[in-house]
Design a protein around this motif. Sequence first.
Motif, PDB file in Angstrom:
ATOM      1  N   SER A 243       0.851  -1.179   0.000  1.00 60.30           N
ATOM      2  CA  SER A 243       0.000   0.000   0.000  1.00 60.30           C
ATOM      3  C   SER A 243       0.894   1.238   0.000  1.00 60.30           C
ATOM      4  O   SER A 243       2.094   1.172   0.297  1.00 60.30           O
ATOM      5  CB  SER A 243      -0.886   0.016   1.246  1.00 60.30           C
ATOM      6  OG  SER A 243      -0.094   0.187   2.411  1.00 60.30           O
ATOM      7  N   ARG A 244       0.319   2.375  -0.340  1.00 55.49           N
ATOM      8  CA  ARG A 244       1.101   3.614  -0.364  1.00 55.49           C
ATOM      9  C   ARG A 244       1.686   3.931   1.003  1.00 55.49           C
ATOM     10  O   ARG A 244       2.847   4.332   1.112  1.00 55.49           O
ATOM     11  CB  ARG A 244       0.196   4.761  -0.828  1.00 55.49           C
ATOM     12  CG  ARG A 244       0.854   6.125  -0.843  1.00 55.49           C
ATOM     13  CD  ARG A 244      -0.011   7.099  -1.615  1.00 55.49           C
ATOM     14  NE  ARG A 244       0.314   8.486  -1.300  1.00 55.49           N
ATOM     15  CZ  ARG A 244      -0.121   9.528  -1.979  1.00 55.49           C
ATOM     16  NH1 ARG A 244      -0.915   9.333  -3.023  1.00 55.49           N
ATOM     17  NH2 ARG A 244       0.194  10.751  -1.649  1.00 55.49           N
ATOM     18  N   ALA A 245       0.900   3.715   2.060  1.00 54.25           N
ATOM     19  CA  ALA A 245       1.396   3.994   3.406  1.00 54.25           C
ATOM     20  C   ALA A 245       2.560   3.087   3.778  1.00 54.25           C
ATOM     21  O   ALA A 245       3.574   3.537   4.331  1.00 54.25           O
ATOM     22  CB  ALA A 245       0.264   3.855   4.414  1.00 54.25           C
ATOM     23  N   SER A 248       5.680   4.087   1.817  1.00 58.57           N
ATOM     24  CA  SER A 248       6.302   5.284   2.376  1.00 58.57           C
ATOM     25  C   SER A 248       7.064   4.961   3.656  1.00 58.57           C
ATOM     26  O   SER A 248       8.185   5.430   3.868  1.00 58.57           O
ATOM     27  CB  SER A 248       5.225   6.336   2.654  1.00 58.57           C
ATOM     28  OG  SER A 248       5.777   7.477   3.277  1.00 58.57           O
ATOM     29  N   VAL A 292       4.069   6.589  -4.751  1.00 56.78           N
ATOM     30  CA  VAL A 292       4.600   6.911  -3.427  1.00 56.78           C
ATOM     31  C   VAL A 292       5.254   8.277  -3.391  1.00 56.78           C
ATOM     32  O   VAL A 292       5.388   8.875  -2.319  1.00 56.78           O
ATOM     33  CB  VAL A 292       5.605   5.819  -2.979  1.00 56.78           C
ATOM     34  CG1 VAL A 292       6.924   5.952  -3.715  1.00 56.78           C
ATOM     35  CG2 VAL A 292       5.824   5.855  -1.480  1.00 56.78           C
ATOM     36  N   ASP A 295       3.288  10.915  -1.517  1.00 54.15           N
ATOM     37  CA  ASP A 295       2.989  10.763  -0.094  1.00 54.15           C
ATOM     38  C   ASP A 295       3.620  11.904   0.699  1.00 54.15           C
ATOM     39  O   ASP A 295       4.745  12.334   0.430  1.00 54.15           O
ATOM     40  CB  ASP A 295       3.528   9.418   0.404  1.00 54.15           C
ATOM     41  CG  ASP A 295       3.168   9.156   1.848  1.00 54.15           C
ATOM     42  OD1 ASP A 295       2.080   8.617   2.097  1.00 54.15           O
ATOM     43  OD2 ASP A 295       3.986   9.511   2.729  1.00 54.15           O
ATOM     44  N   SER A 296       2.905  12.395   1.691  1.00 56.30           N
ATOM     45  CA  SER A 296       3.381  13.567   2.438  1.00 56.30           C
ATOM     46  C   SER A 296       4.714  13.317   3.126  1.00 56.30           C
ATOM     47  O   SER A 296       5.566  14.211   3.195  1.00 56.30           O
ATOM     48  CB  SER A 296       2.328  13.982   3.475  1.00 56.30           C
ATOM     49  OG  SER A 296       2.071  12.918   4.392  1.00 56.30           O
ATOM     50  N   ARG A 297       4.944  12.097   3.609  1.00 57.85           N
ATOM     51  CA  ARG A 297       6.215  11.812   4.297  1.00 57.85           C
ATOM     52  C   ARG A 297       7.372  11.764   3.313  1.00 57.85           C
ATOM     53  O   ARG A 297       8.474  12.223   3.625  1.00 57.85           O
ATOM     54  CB  ARG A 297       6.097  10.500   5.057  1.00 57.85           C
ATOM     55  CG  ARG A 297       5.170  10.572   6.264  1.00 57.85           C
ATOM     56  CD  ARG A 297       4.775   9.206   6.751  1.00 57.85           C
ATOM     57  NE  ARG A 297       3.948   8.518   5.763  1.00 57.85           N
ATOM     58  CZ  ARG A 297       3.515   7.282   5.908  1.00 57.85           C
ATOM     59  NH1 ARG A 297       3.858   6.589   6.980  1.00 57.85           N
ATOM     60  NH2 ARG A 297       2.762   6.727   4.980  1.00 57.85           N
TER      61      ARG A 297
END
Length: 340
Positions: A243-245, A248, A292, A295-297
Amino acid sequence: FCPYSSLLEATLLPRLCATLASEQLWDPVGDSRRQRGVALLEAWEAAVPAGVLAERVAEGAAFPRLDRALRSWEWHSKSSSSTSSSSSLPHQWLHPWLPWLPSRLPDLWPAVRQKLARALERCWKEEEEEEEEGEGKEEGKEEGKHDSVAEALALLRPWRAVFSSSSSSSAPSSSEKGSTPPPSQWDRLLSRAVLPRLRTLLSPPSSSAAGVGGGRGKLEINPSAQDLKPWHSAMALATPLLSRAAFSDLLCSTFFPQWHAVLRAWLHNPDADFGEVAAWYEGWKALLPEGVAGDSRVRAQLEWGLAAMEAALSGEALPAVPGVTAAAAAVPAAAAEEEE
């Protein structure tokens, strides 16, 4: 029973069950005969109620054969000399039975996950052994080498939809745990068998990645002589599975700490060529998969790189490195323990 049901019980159903119980008439795994079982039920579907076929024939005769086939199945790499029918992949002979055994096949999922995890352990081990044997050989002379990423994807991708919709039966519901849902069976499988390998591929050689597929890190960030093979292998494996999370978390806990350190050291060098630094930065940014990269991170890590280059150009102190979450390491470890 009605007269028609009695007739089925006395004539047809015992014959169907005997056919699926016969090793000579039906092989649930073999390439040439594994589809005969489902085809047999489909052929009689118009004449026999589906519930009767499912309960009496699929559950009574086919399921025990599928269970035994799974327990005896062992993975063989494509480069293996084995020609056993056990080299067939479980999804090829289990998934066709999902419509007929929707409540029984999930009983096999824990065994499937264990089998897949062990297969991946062997896959990574074979790759490590081939790399050790291949050290010092001329590049390009690698005939017969198996593609571990392709084989891992062939094993795993067919199970993503099946396992992603299932969470541990013993896990608390999301309402009991606030807004955080329990890990799915898919998450736990990746935590046990895939994330350790990805950490190895993306970690520096100076570190060791513990767990299945672990070992010394593969990715050394070296602006003067960059080897991207570990990076490309990791991206090919992670992009279709994570998953994207999770993706990341993986990058922020393995790749970016080394990336920060190399960039900081370069910017502290009084002879640094900022044009080369900028090109290096853009090169790594372009290598991040699109999914990815937003993604904010991950954006925070890249923005730090820009801020660090601007600070170095103006003679200012470099900004503090953004924090890297440790959740990616803690949660997978706990999930893997549950899977054991």
